[in-house]
Design a protein around this motif. Structure first.
Motif, short mmCIF file in Angstrom:
data_model
loop_
_atom_site.label_atom_id
_atom_site.label_comp_id
_atom_site.label_asym_id
_atom_site.label_seq_id
_atom_site.Cartn_x
_atom_site.Cartn_y
_atom_site.Cartn_z
N LEU A 19 0.86 -1.05 -0.03
CA LEU A 19 0.04 0.06 -0.02
C LEU A 19 0.96 1.23 -0.03
O LEU A 19 1.83 1.54 0.74
CB LEU A 19 -0.89 -0.01 1.24
N ILE A 20 0.70 2.12 -0.87
CA ILE A 20 1.28 3.43 -1.02
C ILE A 20 0.29 4.29 -0.35
O ILE A 20 -0.50 4.76 -0.81
CB ILE A 20 1.62 3.77 -2.57
N LEU A 21 0.73 4.63 0.80
CA LEU A 21 -0.07 5.37 1.93
C LEU A 21 0.14 6.62 2.07
O LEU A 21 1.27 6.84 2.90
CB LEU A 21 -0.11 4.29 3.14
N LEU A 27 4.16 10.20 2.53
CA LEU A 27 4.20 8.90 2.46
C LEU A 27 4.37 8.22 4.09
O LEU A 27 5.41 8.66 4.58
CB LEU A 27 4.87 8.19 1.32
N LEU A 28 3.66 7.16 4.30
CA LEU A 28 4.06 6.55 5.69
C LEU A 28 4.93 5.39 5.06
O LEU A 28 4.64 4.50 4.24
CB LEU A 28 2.95 5.89 6.24
N ILE A 29 6.09 5.31 5.51
CA ILE A 29 7.22 4.47 4.92
C ILE A 29 7.67 3.47 6.20
O ILE A 29 7.86 4.16 7.25
CB ILE A 29 8.41 5.25 4.41
N LEU A 30 8.02 2.22 5.74
CA LEU A 30 8.71 1.43 6.80
C LEU A 30 9.97 1.17 6.60
O LEU A 30 10.51 1.06 5.37
CB LEU A 30 7.96 -0.15 6.86
N ARG A 31 11.04 0.85 7.49
CA ARG A 31 12.38 0.60 7.52
C ARG A 31 12.36 -1.04 7.72
O ARG A 31 11.83 -1.59 8.80
CB ARG A 31 13.14 1.20 8.40
N ARG A 32 12.61 -2.07 6.79
CA ARG A 32 12.69 -3.41 7.01
C ARG A 32 14.00 -3.44 7.86
O ARG A 32 14.91 -2.98 8.06
CB ARG A 32 13.06 -3.98 5.60
N PHE A 46 7.14 -0.16 1.80
CA PHE A 46 5.35 0.19 1.83
C PHE A 46 4.92 -0.53 2.86
O PHE A 46 5.53 -1.93 3.06
CB PHE A 46 4.70 0.24 0.73
N PRO A 47 3.81 -0.41 3.69
CA PRO A 47 3.07 -1.21 4.29
C PRO A 47 2.57 -2.31 3.40
O PRO A 47 2.28 -2.26 2.19
CB PRO A 47 2.04 -0.57 4.87
N GLY A 48 2.58 -3.41 4.14
CA GLY A 48 2.03 -4.86 3.24
C GLY A 48 2.96 -5.88 3.38
O GLY A 48 3.83 -5.88 4.32
N GLY A 49 2.72 -6.95 2.77
CA GLY A 49 3.25 -8.24 2.85
C GLY A 49 2.66 -9.60 1.99
O GLY A 49 1.60 -9.23 1.24
N ALA A 50 2.95 -10.65 2.62
CA ALA A 50 2.52 -11.81 2.01
C ALA A 50 0.88 -12.14 2.34
O ALA A 50 0.67 -11.84 3.32
CB ALA A 50 3.20 -12.86 2.59
N ARG A 51 0.48 -12.83 1.43
CA ARG A 51 -0.91 -13.07 1.16
C ARG A 51 -1.09 -14.35 2.15
O ARG A 51 -0.30 -15.17 2.20
CB ARG A 51 -1.20 -13.49 -0.23
N GLU A 52 -2.13 -14.15 2.56
CA GLU A 52 -2.58 -15.48 3.61
C GLU A 52 -3.69 -16.14 2.85
O GLU A 52 -4.54 -15.50 1.77
CB GLU A 52 -3.43 -14.88 4.79
N PRO A 53 -3.92 -17.23 3.08
CA PRO A 53 -4.92 -18.45 2.21
C PRO A 53 -6.14 -17.73 2.09
O PRO A 53 -6.93 -17.16 3.25
CB PRO A 53 -4.66 -19.65 3.02
N GLY A 54 -6.82 -17.72 0.80
CA GLY A 54 -8.06 -17.15 0.66
C GLY A 54 -8.17 -15.81 0.54
O GLY A 54 -9.49 -15.18 0.17
N GLU A 55 -7.24 -14.98 1.07
CA GLU A 55 -7.41 -13.41 0.80
C GLU A 55 -7.48 -13.05 -0.55
O GLU A 55 -6.78 -13.46 -1.57
CB GLU A 55 -6.04 -12.71 1.41
N THR A 56 -8.22 -11.80 -0.78
CA THR A 56 -8.11 -11.01 -2.23
C THR A 56 -7.10 -10.24 -2.02
O THR A 56 -6.42 -9.98 -0.65
CB THR A 56 -9.40 -10.37 -2.30
N PRO A 57 -6.52 -9.60 -3.11
CA PRO A 57 -5.15 -8.70 -2.89
C PRO A 57 -5.82 -7.57 -2.05
O PRO A 57 -4.86 -7.21 -1.23
CB PRO A 57 -5.13 -8.26 -4.49
N ALA A 58 -6.78 -6.60 -2.17
CA ALA A 58 -7.15 -5.61 -1.19
C ALA A 58 -7.18 -6.13 0.13
O ALA A 58 -6.49 -5.39 1.08
CB ALA A 58 -8.52 -5.09 -1.80
#
Length: 145
Positions: A19-21, A27-32, A46-58
């Motif tokens: 998410l480009i937030l 922008l809200l930015i994260l440091r890995r 950016f905030p965000g990460g790996a998909r969990e089973p059954g999730e839509t992209p949004a």
């Protein structure tokens, strides 16, 4: 002949979402973090990460944002979406006051606010995220006039 719309495989087969937030103009930015084996250790993200089973992209982008920075967004707050290299990218523009609602989730080394142009130019920002952000900023500029 089927009357159902063609299925979009990128909605079912994707690795994760980002998410480009924007909170106000920045922008809200994260440091890995520097965990062994993590891609792009120490880079700006950016905030965000790996998909969990059954999730839509949004759903993935919104869940990860809540987990990482404590901000709960609704799907209608997403103003743009783009699929590239197995990831979905979204954008959202929230009022600057929402920065008061940020609660660090502890993943990575921290968060900060940054001008979009700065992120796009930083050598310590994940390179392909810089490209996606530049593309999004170009679309915003074209739409503005």
């Amino acid at each position: 002949m089927s009357t159902e719309p063609a299925k979009d495989p990128s909605r079912d087969d994707f690795r994760g979402a980002k998410l480009i937030l924007f909170l106000g103009d920045d922008l809200l930015i994260l440091r890995r973090d520097h965990t062994e084996g993590i891609p792009w250790p120490g880079y700006l993200d950016f905030p965000g990460g790996a998909r969990e089973p059954g999730e839509t992209p949004a759903e993935c982008a919104l869940r990860e944002t809540t987990e990482e920075v404590g901000l709960t967004l609704t799907p209608d707050s997403l103003t743009w979406e783009h699929f590239r290299d197995g990831l979905w990218y979204y954008a959202a523009h929230l009022p600057a006051e929402r920065i008061d609602n940020v609660v660090w989730g502890g993943e990575g080394e921290g968060w900060e606010m940054m001008a979009a142009e700065e992120f796009a130019a930083r050598e310590d920002a994940i390179p392909h995220f810089r490209t996606v952000l530049r593309d999004y900023l170009s679309i915003l500029q074209s739409a503005a006039g």
